[in-house]
Scaffold this active site. Structure first.
Site, short mmCIF file in Angstrom:
data_model
loop_
_atom_site.label_atom_id
_atom_site.label_comp_id
_atom_site.label_asym_id
_atom_site.label_seq_id
_atom_site.Cartn_x
_atom_site.Cartn_y
_atom_site.Cartn_z
N HIS A 140 5.47 -35.46 13.99
CA HIS A 140 3.94 -35.90 14.11
C HIS A 140 3.64 -35.92 15.62
O HIS A 140 2.59 -35.43 15.85
CB HIS A 140 3.94 -37.37 13.51
CG HIS A 140 2.67 -37.91 13.46
ND1 HIS A 140 1.65 -38.01 12.54
CD2 HIS A 140 2.05 -38.70 14.62
CE1 HIS A 140 0.56 -38.72 12.92
NE2 HIS A 140 0.67 -39.08 14.30
N GLU A 141 4.45 -36.66 16.55
CA GLU A 141 4.04 -36.78 17.92
C GLU A 141 4.11 -35.27 18.58
O GLU A 141 3.24 -35.04 19.40
CB GLU A 141 4.77 -37.68 18.62
CG GLU A 141 4.54 -38.92 18.27
CD GLU A 141 3.25 -39.70 18.00
OE1 GLU A 141 2.41 -39.03 18.73
OE2 GLU A 141 3.11 -40.52 17.29
N HIS A 181 0.70 -33.24 18.34
CA HIS A 181 -0.13 -33.85 19.24
C HIS A 181 0.23 -33.17 20.52
O HIS A 181 -0.69 -32.69 21.23
CB HIS A 181 -0.01 -35.42 19.58
CG HIS A 181 -0.52 -36.26 18.32
ND1 HIS A 181 -1.82 -36.26 17.95
CD2 HIS A 181 -0.15 -37.29 17.75
CE1 HIS A 181 -1.97 -37.06 17.09
NE2 HIS A 181 -0.96 -37.89 17.00
#
Length: 933
Positions: free
Chosen positions: A155-156, A159
């Site tokens: 998920h990160e 980003h």
């Protein structure tokens, strides 16, 4: 060989396109060079290393499946702090450093706030800065609240690597869809769950009820939360809640929820995360793999003493423009103040050839520092052989029985050297880090490639001494691998050209987070000036140590320095004099993080007329500091300086308001070649505060799960009121952001208007009866400078129509709206007129700006506003969830149903009474002939 060099040059150009410090590269679908750094403040725990490895292994498998068998983690370096014990399997880092870390394992921003997040303050599709995990999270103590660590790393990573954003929104957790149904903000809408008010106190849950509708927003009340079902079948989306077992994919065009007020929709123009990822260079340069990837390979690297060699140019050109003396002044500042105790430092001089002037000396006290000062060059002559200087620097390191891996070369040169390219590949293979300080307009640019490729700094200084560029450059070379409390921080850097007897007066603030080993440095060109320095009580300070040969004077205050405003008065004693002052200090207390400033450009290379963005981040530890006055000084090749006020207002170049990152567009290019960035930050009394909000781009906190129709709640997340801010005392800081290069600037000024207004990104709307109130920050004629000519405001009942067909949407009359100067607050009120659907409860609004040359901005962020609820539209209060309850709670009649029952009963009784009275009256009053006048 020539083809190989061409490839290397093209690779360097690619690497120079962005200013992100990551050393990650993609090789045959695998990410190499990933750095996970453990912060020096983290207590020693070998289990942490094992947990990091397990997290990456799980993440690599999850990433491979999530990206349709396209990407995986190939090799990862784990950086271990110097203060941890040494183990034989630990190796010394090469180019890896804390600055380049893609993931930082560090204490939380505030105690108890362990949410993982990515520092990301640039535009959609642009890389983030780093991922922040806390030790508690990595150790698995927060899995219930955030999900498995491997999934969360993916998920990160999305980003960080691809510039996508979250698909939930804590500030707008619900919205009213086109279907007029209230939905939880998420992607995709096929994720099922319950909307509930679930409040716990003292270990017991005292409230578990359906959500009520707020009469003002027409959405669910403030404490309403979405609780996902534990058992799901939906596969998307990782950027909403990767902790759901069934979620294994990113939202694509088919599953993407374009109506939801997510940050992804706002920042990426309503494109799905998979659309953004598919448009990345990573995706374009790879194809799906047929076989599963190998497991990640780990390297355990441990920091040790710093090894640095100064390689200083003393060629004939250094005799011009006071360069040699200015170099010596800056090198002395580095040796006396910047470089840390325990470091090993050597020195090499070069012209046509090179020689070692000082083998490596470990700095333990001031005596070693003074001994190194004796090795500085005293005369300039000869040619320029950069490769000879670097090779002698390597030899000085080998002479001390150190490996070159992880050592640093600080190379200063002012001349061109056609042979410098010959050692680029050798330097890259050496494992050393090359910091390049380019002095004057003719410094060899080949060294820039070396510094970028090896993870070093590239800083430019012009011949304009009053800009203090050389001292700033050396001051920026503090170690990046030690705790911030040990680093030398720059509090002031200022210079002036003066006539005889003129004064340079000013103040510098010593705040309570610094004040240890404070160092004042004064330089001049011709004659020793009169120097006066007063502490906060007005007491004059002791005598400065004067070095007449180097034309500098300094005062070093060991131990603690008085907190407050210090005053200096310096009087020139010669005509056409150049005076400078530099003030540095270290943290006063190792347990209290000092206030720091970091500056950068969004690109290291740029071509006219494309704009650049200046960024400056102000932090105390990991907490952002708001309300500071931040100024950027951008110096061109020949010393001309452009001054910009940086803003943290969430408008123009600034992506997020109140995140401690101040930014501004830069478009006023003066000439081709290198430019240098310097930033000054000042915080006044009661003006600077800590923002205690959660980071914007963080993992979704899971409030609990719905299991068999019942909520199994997690402990409430530690919350801080957004308005709770702590005053920060006055402070001053200066930071150097390094150099960047601009090309294709026309030789003669262009009279064409090439810059449109910047996009409005902070449009907000509220309704008041039949009126809509809009607020936004005014853009400028050229991005965020000047004033636009007019605003075009359009409304629509469809968010997609407004986005895709803005020019065809209904236009609002704005003849009474007179634009203000850029960065002013704009307000406008209007009535929306007729809405086509009878029961329509909301509309969408967007703005476009037009400048005097008829250039238009991008369409603003789109806002949704609730208008009214028709009397015949009754929201579903019995089953208000985004999916039907499997086992809805038994909760009697809702207040709406009760009101309807009462009103209906009254109407029926009234009708019966009216009919009865009418019949009785007819019987008493027979019809009579009508009469008239």
């Amino acid at each position: 060989m020539g083809l190989f060099r061409s490839f290397v040059f093209l690779l360097m150009l690619y690497l120079l396109q962005g200013s992100n410090t990551s050393l990650v590269r993609l090789n045959n679908n695998g990410y190499e060079g990933i750095i996970i750094a453990i912060d020096p403040a983290v207590p020693e725990d070998e289990t942490l290393i094992e947990k990091i490895q397990n997290m990456v292994i799980d993440a690599s498998t999850y990433l491979f499946e999530a990206t349709e068998k396209r990407f995986f983690f190939k090799n990862v370096s784990i950086l271990i702090p110097e203060n941890w014990k040494s183990i034989t399997q630990y190796k010394r880092p090469k180019h890896e450093s804390y600055k380049h870390a893609d993931v930082r394992v560090a204490p939380p921003t505030l105690p108890g706030r362990d949410e993982p997040y990515t520092k990301q303050f640039t535009a959609c599709e642009e890389k983030g800065e780093y991922i922040h995990f806390t030790p508690d999270f990595v150790l698995g103590n927060k899995q219930n609240e955030f999900g498995p660590s491997g999934r969360l790393l993916v998920h990160e990573w999305a980003h960080l690597r691809w510039g996508v954003f979250d698909e939930y929104n804590d500030d707008e957790p619900f919205y009213r869809a086109k279907s007029r149904k209230i939905e939880a903000t998420r992607c995709s809408t096929s994720i099922t769950g319950l909307n509930r008010v679930y409040m716990c106190e003292g270990g017991s849950c005292v409230t578990n009820r359906e959500c009520r509708i707020d009469s003002k927003t027409k959405l669910y009340e403030k404490n309403c939360q979405f609780f996902p079902d534990k058992d799901q079948t939906e596969k998307t989306s990782i950027m909403f809640m990767q902790g759901i077992d069934s979620v294994t994919e990113f939202c694509n065009e088919k599953s993407h929820n374009q109506e939801a007020p997510t940050l992804q929709n706002k920042m990426c123009n309503y494109r799905s995360t998979w659309e953004v990822i598919s448009n990345s260079e990573d995706f374009k340069n790879t194809t799906a793999m047929l076989a599963p990837p190998p497991p990640p390979v780990f390297s355990l690297l441990k920091f040790s003493e710093r090894i640095v060699c100064l390689v200083l140019d003393k060629s004939g050109s250094m005799a011009a423009s006071n360069r040699l003396n200015r170099m010596n002044q800056a090198a002395q500042h580095f040796l006396l103040q910047t470089v840390e105790n325990g470091s090993w430092v050597g020195m090499v001089h070069f012209d046509s050839s090179a020689s070692i002037k000082s083998n490596l000396i470990q700095i333990i006290s001031s005596s070693e520092r003074r001994k190194l000062l004796e090795s500085l060059p005293t005369a300039a002559s000869g040619g320029t052989s950069i490769c000879s200087g670097i090779e002698s620097g390597f030899q000085a390191i080998r002479n001390a029985d150190f490996r070159i891996d992880g050592s640093e070369i600080v190379l200063l040169t002012d001349g061109e050297d056609s042979t410098a390219k010959s050692c680029i590949e050798k330097v890259k293979q050496s494992g050393a880090i090359i910091h390049f300080i380019a002095l004057g307009p003719d410094a060899a640019q080949a060294v820039k490639e070396m510094s970028i490729a090896t993870g070093g700094k590239y800083i430019y200084a012009s011949d304009e001494g009053q800009n203090n560029g050389l001292i700033d450059a050396f001051a920026a070379l503090a170690s990046e691998n030690i705790d911030a409390s040990q680093q030398s921080l720059q509090l002031e850097s200022k210079g002036l050209k003066l006539n005889s007897n003129d004064w340079m007066n000013g103040t510098v603030i010593i705040d309570s987070t610094v004040g240890k080993d404070t160092f004042f440095l004064i330089t001049w060109n011709q004659q020793l000036p009169s120097i006066y320095l007063f502490d906060p009580n007005g007491i004059p300070m002791g005598t400065f140590i004067v070095d007449s040969a180097s034309k500098m004077a300094y005062l070093s205050i060991k131990g603690a320095t008085k907190v407050g405003v210090w005053t200096y008065n310096i009087q020139a004693k010669a005509s056409s004099e150049t005076l400078t002052i530099t003030v540095n200090s270290r943290a006063a207390n190792s347990s209290v993080p000092p206030i720091t400033v970091n500056a950068k450009m969004n690109k290291d290379t740029n071509s006219y007329p494309s704009p650049l963005i200046v960024y400056a981040e102000i932090l105390q530890g990991y907490l952002p500091i708001l309300g500071a006055n931040v100024t950027a000084f951008i110096e061109s090749k020949f010393g001309e300086t452009e001054v910009l006020e940086l803003l943290d207002n969430g408008a123009g170049a600034d992506s997020f308001k109140n995140d401690g990152v101040y930014s501004r567009y830069f478009t006023t290019y003066k000439e081709n070649g290198p430019y240098n960035l310097k930033v000054r930050a000042h915080g006044g009394e009661n003006a600077v505060t800590w923002n205690l909000r959660h980071p914007l781009n963080r993992a979704a906190y899971i409030p609990g799960w719905v299991v068999d129709g019942n909520i199994e709640g997690n402990p409430p997340r530690p919350e801080n009121d957004e308005d709770t801010q702590t005053n920060v005392e006055s402070f001053t800081r200066v930071a150097t952001g390094g150099a960047f290069v601009v090309s294709n600037v026309p030789q003669s000024p262009s009279f064409l208007d090439l810059f449109p207004p910047s996009q409005i990104t902070d449009l907000e709307a509220t309704s008041n009866e039949d009126e809509i109130n809009l607020t936004w920050t005014a853009p400028g004629d050229d991005f965020d400078v000047g004033k636009v000519q007019e605003y075009i405001i359009r409304i629509s009942e469809s968010i997609l129509d407004l986005r895709d067909n803005f020019d065809d949407a209904l236009q609002v009359n704005t003849t009474a709206l007179l634009p203000k100067e850029a960065n002013s607050k704009e307000t406008f009120t209007f009535k929306p007129g007729n809405i086509s659907e009878e029961n329509e409860t909301h509309i969408f609004i967007a703005i476009q700006s037009v400048d005097k040359s008829n250039l238009t901005s991008k369409v603003s962020n789109i806002v949704q506003v609730a208008l009214f609820v028709q009397e015949d539209y009754i929201p579903d209060e019995i089953h208000p969830d985004t999916s039907p309850d499997k086992n809805p709670p038994k909760s009697g009649l809702s207040i709406y149903a009760l009101v309807l029952l009462v009103v209906g009963s009254v109407v029926i009784v009234s009708l019966i009474l009216s009919i009865t009275i009418c019949i009785v009256n007819k019987r008493r009053n027979p019809r009579r002939p009508r009469t008239g006048f």
